[in-house]
Design a protein around this motif. Sequence first.
Motif, PDB file in Angstrom:
ATOM      1  N   UNK A 165      -6.874 -30.757  10.216  1.00 37.56           N
ATOM      2  CA  UNK A 165      -5.510 -30.599  10.692  1.00 37.56           C
ATOM      3  C   UNK A 165      -4.907 -31.973  11.009  1.00 37.56           C
ATOM      4  N   UNK A 166      -3.605 -31.987  11.201  1.00 36.32           N
ATOM      5  CA  UNK A 166      -2.875 -33.195  11.560  1.00 36.32           C
ATOM      6  C   UNK A 166      -2.011 -32.905  12.776  1.00 36.32           C
ATOM      7  N   UNK A 167      -1.941 -33.887  13.660  1.00 32.01           N
ATOM      8  CA  UNK A 167      -1.188 -33.702  14.894  1.00 32.01           C
ATOM      9  C   UNK A 167      -2.116 -33.404  16.055  1.00 32.01           C
ATOM     10  N   UNK A 168      -1.733 -33.859  17.230  1.00 23.98           N
ATOM     11  CA  UNK A 168      -2.595 -33.705  18.415  1.00 23.98           C
ATOM     12  C   UNK A 168      -2.840 -32.248  18.740  1.00 23.98           C
ATOM     13  N   UNK A 169      -1.805 -31.425  18.674  1.00 21.36           N
ATOM     14  CA  UNK A 169      -1.957 -30.022  19.054  1.00 21.36           C
ATOM     15  C   UNK A 169      -2.903 -29.282  18.125  1.00 21.36           C
ATOM     16  N   UNK A 170      -2.727 -29.433  16.822  1.00 22.54           N
ATOM     17  CA  UNK A 170      -3.571 -28.720  15.868  1.00 22.54           C
ATOM     18  C   UNK A 170      -5.007 -29.226  15.916  1.00 22.54           C
ATOM     19  N   UNK A 171      -5.184 -30.540  16.033  1.00 26.18           N
ATOM     20  CA  UNK A 171      -6.537 -31.096  16.086  1.00 26.18           C
ATOM     21  C   UNK A 171      -7.255 -30.647  17.356  1.00 26.18           C
ATOM     22  N   UNK A 172      -6.532 -30.603  18.463  1.00 25.91           N
ATOM     23  CA  UNK A 172      -7.148 -30.161  19.716  1.00 25.91           C
ATOM     24  C   UNK A 172      -7.595 -28.711  19.628  1.00 25.91           C
ATOM     25  N   UNK A 173      -6.785 -27.851  19.038  1.00 24.79           N
ATOM     26  CA  UNK A 173      -7.175 -26.447  18.879  1.00 24.79           C
ATOM     27  C   UNK A 173      -8.406 -26.307  17.990  1.00 24.79           C
ATOM     28  N   UNK A 174      -8.433 -27.064  16.881  1.00 23.51           N
ATOM     29  CA  UNK A 174      -9.572 -26.962  15.963  1.00 23.51           C
ATOM     30  C   UNK A 174     -10.858 -27.451  16.624  1.00 23.51           C
ATOM     31  N   UNK A 175     -10.784 -28.542  17.365  1.00 22.54           N
ATOM     32  CA  UNK A 175     -11.979 -29.054  18.042  1.00 22.54           C
ATOM     33  C   UNK A 175     -12.434 -28.082  19.128  1.00 22.54           C
ATOM     34  N   UNK A 176     -11.472 -27.466  19.829  1.00 24.90           N
ATOM     35  CA  UNK A 176     -11.848 -26.473  20.834  1.00 24.90           C
ATOM     36  C   UNK A 176     -12.564 -25.281  20.230  1.00 24.90           C
ATOM     37  N   UNK A 177     -12.107 -24.818  19.073  1.00 19.86           N
ATOM     38  CA  UNK A 177     -12.789 -23.704  18.402  1.00 19.86           C
ATOM     39  C   UNK A 177     -14.183 -24.110  17.942  1.00 19.86           C
ATOM     40  N   UNK A 178     -14.327 -25.344  17.455  1.00 16.29           N
ATOM     41  CA  UNK A 178     -15.649 -25.807  17.027  1.00 16.29           C
ATOM     42  C   UNK A 178     -16.611 -25.914  18.208  1.00 16.29           C
TER      43      UNK A 178
END
Length: 528
Positions: free
Chosen positions: A498-511
Amino acid sequence: MYQNCTTGQLQLALQYELTVPADHIVNLINDFVNSLPVEALTAAGGHNSRTGRPAVHPSVLLKAILYGYSRRQFSGRKIELMIKENLPMMWLVQQQIFSYHTINSFITNPKTGELLKRIFIQFTGQLRDLGLISSDALFIDGTKIEANANKYSFVWRRATTKFQQKLEDKLGQFYDELMANDIKPAIEREEAKTMAGAAKMSTALEQKLDSLNAKIDQEPRVIKGGSANKRKRRTVRKLARKLEQDYLPRLKKYHDQMATFGNRNSYSKTDPEATFMRMKEDPMLNGQLKAGYNVQIATNNQYTLAYDIFNNPTDTRTLVPFLRTMAYRPMFKAIVADAGYGSEYNYTVIYDEFEQDALIPYNTMERELKRRYRNDPKYVDNWEYHEQDDYYIDPQGVRFDFKRYSKRQDKYGFVRNFKVYEANAFQLTEAARKAARTEKTQRLRQIYVNGTWNYFRSMAKTALQSEAGYALYRRRKYDVEPVFARLKQNLGYRRTNQRGTRAVKNAIGLALMSLNLTRLADWARQRR
Protein backbone atom coordinates in the motif's frame (compact mmCIF):
# COMPACT_ATOMS: atom_id res chain seq x y z
CA MET A 1 -2.10 -49.61 -17.61
CA TYR A 2 -3.44 -46.23 -16.46
CA GLN A 3 -6.47 -45.13 -14.54
CA ASN A 4 -9.41 -43.61 -16.39
CA CYS A 5 -8.88 -39.84 -16.80
CA THR A 6 -11.69 -39.03 -19.22
CA THR A 7 -13.38 -35.72 -18.29
CA GLY A 8 -16.70 -34.26 -19.32
CA GLN A 9 -18.72 -37.42 -18.61
CA LEU A 10 -22.03 -37.22 -16.83
CA GLN A 11 -21.50 -37.70 -13.13
CA LEU A 12 -23.67 -37.58 -10.06
CA ALA A 13 -23.18 -34.26 -8.27
CA LEU A 14 -22.45 -34.78 -4.58
CA GLN A 15 -22.39 -31.99 -1.95
CA TYR A 16 -19.68 -32.46 0.64
CA GLU A 17 -19.62 -30.54 3.91
CA LEU A 18 -16.54 -28.38 4.39
CA THR A 19 -14.75 -29.25 7.61
CA VAL A 20 -11.40 -28.22 9.06
CA PRO A 21 -9.39 -29.77 11.92
CA ALA A 22 -10.23 -28.57 15.39
CA ASP A 23 -6.73 -27.19 15.96
CA HIS A 24 -6.60 -25.27 12.69
CA ILE A 25 -5.95 -21.53 12.92
CA VAL A 26 -9.14 -20.67 11.04
CA ASN A 27 -11.16 -21.81 14.06
CA LEU A 28 -9.30 -19.38 16.30
CA ILE A 29 -9.65 -16.54 13.76
CA ASN A 30 -13.37 -17.28 13.44
CA ASP A 31 -13.94 -17.34 17.23
CA PHE A 32 -11.89 -14.20 17.80
CA VAL A 33 -13.62 -12.11 15.15
CA ASN A 34 -17.04 -13.34 16.33
CA SER A 35 -16.14 -12.17 19.86
CA LEU A 36 -15.66 -8.58 18.67
CA PRO A 37 -18.48 -6.08 19.35
CA VAL A 38 -20.99 -5.96 16.53
CA GLU A 39 -21.13 -2.16 16.54
CA ALA A 40 -17.36 -1.96 16.05
CA LEU A 41 -17.50 -4.26 13.03
CA THR A 42 -20.49 -2.59 11.40
CA ALA A 43 -18.94 0.85 11.89
CA ALA A 44 -15.88 -0.33 9.95
CA GLY A 45 -17.98 -1.34 6.96
CA GLY A 46 -19.05 2.12 5.96
CA HIS A 47 -21.78 0.86 3.58
CA ASN A 48 -25.29 1.73 4.70
CA SER A 49 -26.97 2.19 1.33
CA ARG A 50 -30.49 0.79 1.02
CA THR A 51 -30.20 0.24 -2.71
CA GLY A 52 -27.83 -1.82 -4.83
CA ARG A 53 -26.10 -5.05 -4.05
CA PRO A 54 -25.66 -5.74 -0.30
CA ALA A 55 -22.12 -5.17 0.93
CA VAL A 56 -19.88 -7.92 2.27
CA HIS A 57 -19.98 -7.99 6.06
CA PRO A 58 -16.81 -6.54 7.63
CA SER A 59 -16.35 -9.59 9.85
CA VAL A 60 -16.06 -11.84 6.78
CA LEU A 61 -13.52 -9.51 5.19
CA LEU A 62 -11.53 -9.35 8.43
CA LYS A 63 -11.46 -13.12 8.73
CA ALA A 64 -10.31 -13.58 5.13
CA ILE A 65 -7.55 -10.98 5.39
CA LEU A 66 -6.22 -12.27 8.72
CA TYR A 67 -6.04 -15.82 7.41
CA GLY A 68 -4.51 -14.70 4.12
CA TYR A 69 -1.84 -12.70 5.94
CA SER A 70 -1.05 -15.68 8.16
CA ARG A 71 -0.33 -17.64 4.96
CA ARG A 72 2.05 -14.97 3.55
CA GLN A 73 -0.54 -13.66 1.08
CA PHE A 74 -0.58 -9.85 1.26
CA SER A 75 -2.02 -9.14 -2.19
CA GLY A 76 -5.74 -8.66 -2.65
CA ARG A 77 -5.70 -10.75 -5.83
CA LYS A 78 -4.01 -13.68 -4.07
CA ILE A 79 -6.47 -13.53 -1.19
CA GLU A 80 -9.29 -13.57 -3.74
CA LEU A 81 -7.72 -16.67 -5.29
CA MET A 82 -7.56 -18.33 -1.87
CA ILE A 83 -11.28 -17.64 -1.40
CA LYS A 84 -11.99 -19.64 -4.55
CA GLU A 85 -9.47 -22.48 -4.10
CA ASN A 86 -8.40 -22.85 -0.44
CA LEU A 87 -10.72 -25.12 1.55
CA PRO A 88 -10.08 -23.58 5.03
CA MET A 89 -10.63 -20.13 3.52
CA MET A 90 -13.87 -21.31 1.88
CA TRP A 91 -15.04 -22.64 5.26
CA LEU A 92 -14.03 -19.39 6.97
CA VAL A 93 -15.97 -17.11 4.59
CA GLN A 94 -18.83 -19.58 4.21
CA GLN A 95 -18.15 -19.92 0.48
CA GLN A 96 -18.80 -16.25 -0.20
CA ILE A 97 -16.92 -14.80 -3.16
CA PHE A 98 -15.83 -11.16 -3.42
CA SER A 99 -13.25 -9.39 -5.52
CA TYR A 100 -9.85 -8.03 -4.64
CA HIS A 101 -11.25 -4.48 -4.98
CA THR A 102 -13.38 -5.12 -1.91
CA ILE A 103 -10.41 -6.51 0.00
CA ASN A 104 -8.11 -3.63 -0.87
CA SER A 105 -10.82 -1.07 -0.11
CA PHE A 106 -11.29 -2.58 3.34
CA ILE A 107 -7.54 -2.43 4.07
CA THR A 108 -7.20 1.21 3.02
CA ASN A 109 -10.45 2.34 4.66
CA PRO A 110 -9.84 4.88 7.48
CA LYS A 111 -12.51 3.13 9.57
CA THR A 112 -10.38 -0.01 9.51
CA GLY A 113 -7.76 1.83 11.55
CA GLU A 114 -10.33 2.55 14.26
CA LEU A 115 -11.41 -1.08 14.16
CA LEU A 116 -7.83 -2.26 14.60
CA LYS A 117 -7.48 -0.12 17.74
CA ARG A 118 -10.51 -1.88 19.23
CA ILE A 119 -9.16 -5.24 18.14
CA PHE A 120 -5.78 -4.77 19.82
CA ILE A 121 -7.39 -3.50 23.03
CA GLN A 122 -9.75 -6.46 23.20
CA PHE A 123 -6.97 -8.90 22.31
CA THR A 124 -4.84 -7.49 25.14
CA GLY A 125 -7.72 -7.99 27.57
CA GLN A 126 -8.17 -11.59 26.46
CA LEU A 127 -4.46 -12.30 26.86
CA ARG A 128 -4.56 -10.85 30.37
CA ASP A 129 -7.57 -13.03 31.26
CA LEU A 130 -5.73 -16.10 29.98
CA GLY A 131 -2.63 -15.19 31.99
CA LEU A 132 -0.42 -14.99 28.89
CA ILE A 133 0.93 -11.51 29.60
CA SER A 134 2.25 -9.91 32.76
CA SER A 135 2.07 -6.33 34.01
CA ASP A 136 5.76 -6.02 34.92
CA ALA A 137 7.01 -4.34 31.72
CA LEU A 138 6.12 -3.17 28.25
CA PHE A 139 8.85 -3.85 25.70
CA ILE A 140 9.23 -1.39 22.84
CA ASP A 141 11.34 -1.52 19.70
CA GLY A 142 11.22 -0.36 16.10
CA THR A 143 12.19 -1.48 12.63
CA LYS A 144 12.09 -0.12 9.10
CA ILE A 145 9.62 -1.40 6.49
CA GLU A 146 10.31 -0.54 2.87
CA ALA A 147 7.61 1.49 1.18
CA ASN A 148 5.96 0.70 -2.13
CA ALA A 149 7.99 3.34 -3.95
CA ASN A 150 10.72 3.64 -6.53
CA LYS A 151 14.13 3.76 -4.88
CA TYR A 152 15.23 6.57 -7.24
CA SER A 153 12.18 8.81 -6.65
CA PHE A 154 13.83 10.79 -3.85
CA VAL A 155 13.47 14.53 -3.20
CA TRP A 156 15.95 16.10 -0.74
CA ARG A 157 15.33 19.19 1.33
CA ARG A 158 18.92 20.36 0.92
CA ALA A 159 18.70 20.23 -2.87
CA THR A 160 15.34 22.02 -2.88
CA THR A 161 16.73 24.76 -0.64
CA LYS A 162 19.76 25.19 -2.90
CA PHE A 163 17.73 25.40 -6.12
CA GLN A 164 15.27 27.72 -4.42
CA GLN A 165 18.10 30.12 -3.54
CA LYS A 166 19.40 30.01 -7.10
CA LEU A 167 15.94 30.81 -8.41
CA GLU A 168 15.74 33.81 -6.09
CA ASP A 169 19.07 35.06 -7.44
CA LYS A 170 17.73 34.69 -10.99
CA LEU A 171 14.65 36.63 -9.99
CA GLY A 172 16.91 39.50 -8.93
CA GLN A 173 18.62 39.44 -12.31
CA PHE A 174 15.22 39.23 -13.97
CA TYR A 175 14.05 42.41 -12.29
CA ASP A 176 17.27 44.15 -13.31
CA GLU A 177 16.60 43.12 -16.89
CA LEU A 178 13.07 44.46 -16.66
CA MET A 179 14.32 47.81 -15.44
CA ALA A 180 17.03 47.90 -18.11
CA ASN A 181 14.37 47.50 -20.81
CA ASP A 182 12.38 50.38 -19.33
CA ILE A 183 9.48 48.15 -18.32
CA LYS A 184 7.47 49.59 -15.44
CA PRO A 185 5.91 46.78 -13.43
CA ALA A 186 3.75 47.45 -10.45
CA ILE A 187 6.51 46.37 -8.07
CA GLU A 188 9.14 48.90 -7.08
CA ARG A 189 12.82 48.03 -7.29
CA GLU A 190 13.28 48.06 -3.51
CA GLU A 191 10.38 45.68 -3.11
CA ALA A 192 11.82 43.48 -5.84
CA LYS A 193 15.14 43.25 -3.99
CA THR A 194 13.33 42.24 -0.81
CA MET A 195 11.43 39.57 -2.71
CA ALA A 196 14.54 38.27 -4.45
CA GLY A 197 16.38 37.93 -1.17
CA ALA A 198 13.53 36.29 0.70
CA ALA A 199 14.52 33.22 2.66
CA LYS A 200 11.18 31.45 2.34
CA MET A 201 8.63 30.88 -0.36
CA SER A 202 5.37 32.62 0.42
CA THR A 203 1.94 32.88 -1.12
CA ALA A 204 2.29 36.66 -1.28
CA LEU A 205 5.41 36.30 -3.45
CA GLU A 206 3.56 34.03 -5.88
CA GLN A 207 0.66 36.47 -6.08
CA LYS A 208 2.98 39.40 -6.83
CA LEU A 209 4.78 37.42 -9.52
CA ASP A 210 1.42 36.50 -11.06
CA SER A 211 0.49 40.16 -11.03
CA LEU A 212 3.81 41.01 -12.66
CA ASN A 213 3.20 38.36 -15.30
CA ALA A 214 -0.15 39.96 -16.12
CA LYS A 215 1.48 43.41 -16.35
CA ILE A 216 4.13 42.16 -18.75
CA ASP A 217 1.49 40.40 -20.80
CA GLN A 218 -0.33 43.72 -21.27
CA GLU A 219 2.87 45.69 -22.03
CA PRO A 220 3.27 44.73 -25.75
CA ARG A 221 -0.24 45.98 -26.50
CA VAL A 222 0.70 49.43 -25.25
CA ILE A 223 3.93 49.64 -27.30
CA LYS A 224 3.14 50.72 -30.88
CA GLY A 225 4.98 51.55 -34.13
CA GLY A 226 8.66 51.75 -35.13
CA SER A 227 11.40 49.13 -35.43
CA ALA A 228 12.78 50.01 -31.98
CA ASN A 229 9.39 49.48 -30.41
CA LYS A 230 9.06 46.23 -32.36
CA ARG A 231 12.29 44.94 -30.81
CA LYS A 232 11.03 46.05 -27.43
CA ARG A 233 7.80 44.09 -27.92
CA ARG A 234 9.83 40.98 -28.74
CA THR A 235 11.96 41.48 -25.62
CA VAL A 236 8.86 41.90 -23.49
CA ARG A 237 7.28 38.75 -24.92
CA LYS A 238 10.51 36.84 -24.33
CA LEU A 239 10.63 37.94 -20.70
CA ALA A 240 6.96 37.09 -20.29
CA ARG A 241 7.50 33.56 -21.61
CA LYS A 242 10.47 33.08 -19.29
CA LEU A 243 8.42 34.19 -16.31
CA GLU A 244 5.36 32.16 -17.21
CA GLN A 245 6.99 28.97 -18.44
CA ASP A 246 10.06 28.79 -16.21
CA TYR A 247 10.11 30.93 -13.08
CA LEU A 248 6.50 30.64 -11.91
CA PRO A 249 6.21 26.82 -12.36
CA ARG A 250 9.52 26.26 -10.59
CA LEU A 251 8.54 28.61 -7.81
CA LYS A 252 5.30 26.70 -7.27
CA LYS A 253 7.12 23.36 -7.43
CA TYR A 254 9.62 24.36 -4.74
CA HIS A 255 6.82 25.77 -2.62
CA ASP A 256 4.89 22.48 -2.82
CA GLN A 257 8.02 20.45 -2.05
CA MET A 258 8.77 22.46 1.08
CA ALA A 259 5.17 21.97 2.22
CA THR A 260 5.47 18.21 1.64
CA PHE A 261 8.71 17.94 3.62
CA GLY A 262 7.27 19.15 6.91
CA ASN A 263 9.87 18.20 9.53
CA ARG A 264 11.53 15.67 7.24
CA ASN A 265 14.64 15.93 5.10
CA SER A 266 13.38 13.80 2.21
CA TYR A 267 10.35 12.14 0.68
CA SER A 268 9.50 9.91 -2.27
CA LYS A 269 7.70 11.09 -5.39
CA THR A 270 5.92 7.73 -5.63
CA ASP A 271 4.76 7.80 -2.01
CA PRO A 272 5.15 11.35 -0.64
CA GLU A 273 4.44 10.20 2.93
CA ALA A 274 7.45 7.83 2.93
CA THR A 275 10.89 9.01 4.03
CA PHE A 276 14.24 7.75 2.81
CA MET A 277 15.88 5.72 5.57
CA ARG A 278 18.78 3.37 6.06
CA MET A 279 17.44 -0.18 6.05
CA LYS A 280 18.95 -3.14 7.86
CA GLU A 281 18.65 -5.16 4.68
CA ASP A 282 21.58 -3.85 2.65
CA PRO A 283 22.42 -6.44 -0.06
CA MET A 284 24.89 -4.13 -1.86
CA LEU A 285 26.66 -3.13 1.41
CA ASN A 286 26.79 0.53 0.41
CA GLY A 287 24.38 2.03 2.93
CA GLN A 288 21.81 2.89 0.29
CA LEU A 289 18.80 4.84 1.54
CA LYS A 290 15.36 3.54 0.61
CA ALA A 291 11.88 4.95 1.04
CA GLY A 292 10.25 3.41 4.08
CA TYR A 293 8.34 3.77 7.32
CA ASN A 294 9.49 3.45 10.92
CA VAL A 295 7.34 0.78 12.60
CA GLN A 296 7.10 0.88 16.41
CA ILE A 297 5.58 -1.98 18.41
CA ALA A 298 4.99 -2.72 22.10
CA THR A 299 5.06 -6.36 23.17
CA ASN A 300 4.78 -8.61 26.19
CA ASN A 301 5.51 -12.33 26.05
CA GLN A 302 6.08 -11.93 22.29
CA TYR A 303 2.52 -10.71 21.71
CA THR A 304 2.15 -7.36 19.96
CA LEU A 305 -0.12 -5.20 22.11
CA ALA A 306 0.19 -1.92 20.20
CA TYR A 307 1.79 -0.55 17.07
CA ASP A 308 2.24 2.67 15.15
CA ILE A 309 4.23 3.94 12.17
CA PHE A 310 6.21 7.16 11.77
CA ASN A 311 8.00 8.83 8.91
CA ASN A 312 10.82 9.85 11.27
CA PRO A 313 13.84 7.54 10.81
CA THR A 314 15.13 7.95 14.40
CA ASP A 315 13.50 6.21 17.35
CA THR A 316 14.18 8.92 19.94
CA ARG A 317 11.32 11.20 18.90
CA THR A 318 8.80 8.38 18.41
CA LEU A 319 8.65 6.96 21.95
CA VAL A 320 6.45 9.55 23.66
CA PRO A 321 3.91 9.92 20.80
CA PHE A 322 3.70 6.14 20.63
CA LEU A 323 3.13 5.75 24.38
CA ARG A 324 0.41 8.41 24.38
CA THR A 325 -1.70 6.35 21.97
CA MET A 326 -1.87 3.33 24.33
CA ALA A 327 -5.05 3.18 26.41
CA TYR A 328 -3.76 0.34 28.62
CA ARG A 329 -0.24 1.74 29.17
CA PRO A 330 -0.80 2.47 32.92
CA MET A 331 -1.29 -1.25 33.66
CA PHE A 332 2.44 -1.85 33.08
CA LYS A 333 5.00 -0.89 35.71
CA ALA A 334 8.03 -0.24 33.49
CA ILE A 335 8.87 0.79 29.95
CA VAL A 336 11.78 -1.19 28.49
CA ALA A 337 13.60 -0.12 25.34
CA ASP A 338 17.13 -0.01 23.91
CA ALA A 339 19.62 2.86 23.96
CA GLY A 340 18.14 4.47 20.87
CA TYR A 341 15.27 5.78 23.01
CA GLY A 342 17.35 7.23 25.85
CA SER A 343 16.96 11.02 26.01
CA GLU A 344 16.18 13.66 28.59
CA TYR A 345 12.77 14.34 27.08
CA ASN A 346 11.76 10.66 27.15
CA TYR A 347 12.95 10.22 30.73
CA THR A 348 11.11 13.36 31.82
CA VAL A 349 7.78 12.26 30.33
CA ILE A 350 7.98 8.65 31.56
CA TYR A 351 9.04 9.45 35.13
CA ASP A 352 7.23 12.72 35.77
CA GLU A 353 4.13 12.57 33.56
CA PHE A 354 3.44 8.85 33.20
CA GLU A 355 4.85 7.98 36.67
CA GLN A 356 6.36 4.74 35.42
CA ASP A 357 9.83 3.23 35.57
CA ALA A 358 12.11 3.50 32.54
CA LEU A 359 14.57 0.70 31.91
CA ILE A 360 16.16 2.53 29.00
CA PRO A 361 19.92 3.03 28.72
CA TYR A 362 21.33 6.12 27.04
CA ASN A 363 23.88 6.19 24.23
CA THR A 364 27.03 6.69 26.31
CA MET A 365 26.08 4.49 29.25
CA GLU A 366 28.21 1.47 28.34
CA ARG A 367 31.22 3.69 27.70
CA GLU A 368 30.79 5.47 31.03
CA LEU A 369 30.87 2.18 32.90
CA LYS A 370 34.33 1.34 31.60
CA ARG A 371 37.49 2.08 33.58
CA ARG A 372 38.99 4.11 30.77
CA TYR A 373 36.16 6.62 30.97
CA ARG A 374 36.20 6.84 34.76
CA ASN A 375 39.92 7.63 34.73
CA ASP A 376 39.76 10.21 31.92
CA PRO A 377 40.23 13.73 33.40
CA LYS A 378 38.56 15.58 30.50
CA TYR A 379 35.05 14.52 31.56
CA VAL A 380 33.27 16.68 34.14
CA ASP A 381 31.82 13.57 35.78
CA ASN A 382 35.30 12.73 37.05
CA TRP A 383 35.97 16.17 38.54
CA GLU A 384 35.82 16.99 42.22
CA TYR A 385 32.53 18.66 43.11
CA HIS A 386 31.78 20.55 46.34
CA GLU A 387 28.04 20.60 46.77
CA GLN A 388 27.92 22.99 49.72
CA ASP A 389 29.70 25.85 47.93
CA ASP A 390 28.65 24.69 44.44
CA TYR A 391 31.96 24.62 42.58
CA TYR A 392 34.09 22.15 40.59
CA ILE A 393 37.82 21.48 40.64
CA ASP A 394 39.34 19.83 37.58
CA PRO A 395 42.40 17.51 37.72
CA GLN A 396 44.70 20.51 37.01
CA GLY A 397 43.50 22.25 40.16
CA VAL A 398 41.38 24.90 38.38
CA ARG A 399 38.35 25.97 40.35
CA PHE A 400 35.08 26.56 38.46
CA ASP A 401 32.51 28.67 40.31
CA PHE A 402 28.84 28.96 39.46
CA LYS A 403 28.14 31.98 37.26
CA ARG A 404 24.63 31.87 35.79
CA TYR A 405 21.75 29.76 34.49
CA SER A 406 21.22 29.05 30.81
CA LYS A 407 18.48 27.54 28.66
CA ARG A 408 18.65 25.84 25.28
CA GLN A 409 15.68 24.98 23.12
CA ASP A 410 15.97 22.35 20.41
CA LYS A 411 14.12 22.42 17.09
CA TYR A 412 11.30 20.33 18.59
CA GLY A 413 10.60 22.89 21.32
CA PHE A 414 12.06 21.02 24.30
CA VAL A 415 13.92 23.29 26.73
CA ARG A 416 17.04 22.11 28.59
CA ASN A 417 18.26 23.94 31.67
CA PHE A 418 22.00 24.34 32.30
CA LYS A 419 24.17 25.74 35.06
CA VAL A 420 27.17 27.61 33.73
CA TYR A 421 30.41 27.37 35.73
CA GLU A 422 33.34 29.65 34.93
CA ALA A 423 36.96 29.28 35.95
CA ASN A 424 37.97 31.66 38.72
CA ALA A 425 40.50 34.29 37.66
CA PHE A 426 42.36 33.84 40.97
CA GLN A 427 43.83 30.36 41.38
CA LEU A 428 46.14 28.94 44.01
CA THR A 429 49.03 28.12 41.66
CA GLU A 430 50.54 29.64 38.54
CA ALA A 431 49.85 26.48 36.54
CA ALA A 432 46.20 26.61 37.55
CA ARG A 433 45.96 30.29 36.52
CA LYS A 434 47.30 29.42 33.06
CA ALA A 435 45.00 26.40 32.75
CA ALA A 436 42.01 28.55 33.69
CA ARG A 437 42.12 30.33 30.32
CA THR A 438 41.80 29.08 26.77
CA GLU A 439 44.93 28.91 24.61
CA LYS A 440 43.73 31.00 21.65
CA THR A 441 41.47 33.70 23.08
CA GLN A 442 42.77 33.67 26.69
CA ARG A 443 39.22 33.74 27.97
CA LEU A 444 38.18 32.07 31.19
CA ARG A 445 37.02 28.54 30.58
CA GLN A 446 33.37 27.62 31.08
CA ILE A 447 31.49 24.36 31.51
CA TYR A 448 27.76 23.68 31.10
CA VAL A 449 26.18 21.21 33.53
CA ASN A 450 22.69 19.83 32.94
CA GLY A 451 21.49 18.75 36.38
CA THR A 452 18.27 17.18 35.12
CA TRP A 453 20.11 15.05 32.58
CA ASN A 454 22.68 13.96 35.19
CA TYR A 455 19.83 12.99 37.52
CA PHE A 456 18.15 10.79 34.90
CA ARG A 457 21.49 9.27 33.92
CA SER A 458 22.06 8.26 37.51
CA MET A 459 18.56 6.77 37.75
CA ALA A 460 19.07 4.79 34.53
CA LYS A 461 22.38 3.38 35.77
CA THR A 462 20.94 2.43 39.15
CA ALA A 463 17.89 0.75 37.64
CA LEU A 464 19.79 -1.22 34.99
CA GLN A 465 22.60 -2.29 37.32
CA SER A 466 20.19 -3.78 39.84
CA GLU A 467 19.52 -7.50 39.63
CA ALA A 468 15.78 -7.16 38.96
CA GLY A 469 16.24 -4.35 36.45
CA TYR A 470 18.96 -6.15 34.52
CA ALA A 471 16.91 -9.36 34.37
CA LEU A 472 13.93 -7.41 33.06
CA TYR A 473 16.03 -5.57 30.49
CA ARG A 474 17.50 -8.88 29.25
CA ARG A 475 13.99 -10.06 28.40
CA ARG A 476 13.79 -7.40 25.71
CA LYS A 477 16.07 -9.38 23.40
CA TYR A 478 13.81 -12.43 23.36
CA ASP A 479 10.50 -10.64 23.74
CA VAL A 480 10.19 -7.86 21.16
CA GLU A 481 12.91 -8.71 18.65
CA PRO A 482 11.51 -12.19 17.76
CA VAL A 483 8.30 -10.48 16.65
CA PHE A 484 10.19 -8.60 13.96
CA ALA A 485 11.97 -11.82 13.01
CA ARG A 486 8.66 -13.59 12.45
CA LEU A 487 7.23 -10.58 10.62
CA LYS A 488 10.11 -10.29 8.16
CA GLN A 489 11.46 -13.82 7.94
CA ASN A 490 8.46 -16.08 8.53
CA LEU A 491 5.81 -13.94 6.92
CA GLY A 492 8.19 -12.27 4.48
CA TYR A 493 6.68 -8.85 5.16
CA ARG A 494 9.60 -6.59 4.24
CA ARG A 495 7.88 -4.28 1.77
CA THR A 496 4.36 -2.88 1.86
CA ASN A 497 1.88 -3.16 -0.99
CA GLN A 498 0.00 0.00 0.00
CA ARG A 499 0.93 3.68 -0.25
CA GLY A 500 0.22 6.38 2.28
CA THR A 501 0.52 6.38 6.06
CA ARG A 502 -3.07 5.34 6.70
CA ALA A 503 -3.11 2.36 4.34
CA VAL A 504 0.35 1.16 5.38
CA LYS A 505 -0.56 1.40 9.06
CA ASN A 506 -3.70 -0.68 8.54
CA ALA A 507 -1.81 -3.34 6.57
CA ILE A 508 0.94 -3.61 9.18
CA GLY A 509 -1.67 -3.84 11.94
CA LEU A 510 -3.39 -6.73 10.16
CA ALA A 511 -0.05 -8.49 9.68
CA LEU A 512 0.86 -8.10 13.38
CA MET A 513 -2.55 -9.33 14.48
CA SER A 514 -2.19 -12.39 12.26
CA LEU A 515 1.12 -13.10 14.02
CA ASN A 516 -0.62 -12.77 17.39
CA LEU A 517 -3.35 -15.21 16.41
CA THR A 518 -0.79 -17.65 14.98
CA ARG A 519 1.15 -17.62 18.26
CA LEU A 520 -2.05 -17.99 20.26
CA ALA A 521 -3.10 -20.93 18.08
CA ASP A 522 0.26 -22.63 18.72
CA TRP A 523 -0.19 -22.12 22.46
CA ALA A 524 -3.72 -23.60 22.31
CA ARG A 525 -2.48 -26.56 20.25
CA GLN A 526 0.31 -27.32 22.74
CA ARG A 527 -2.08 -26.99 25.64
CA ARG A 528 -4.58 -29.33 24.01
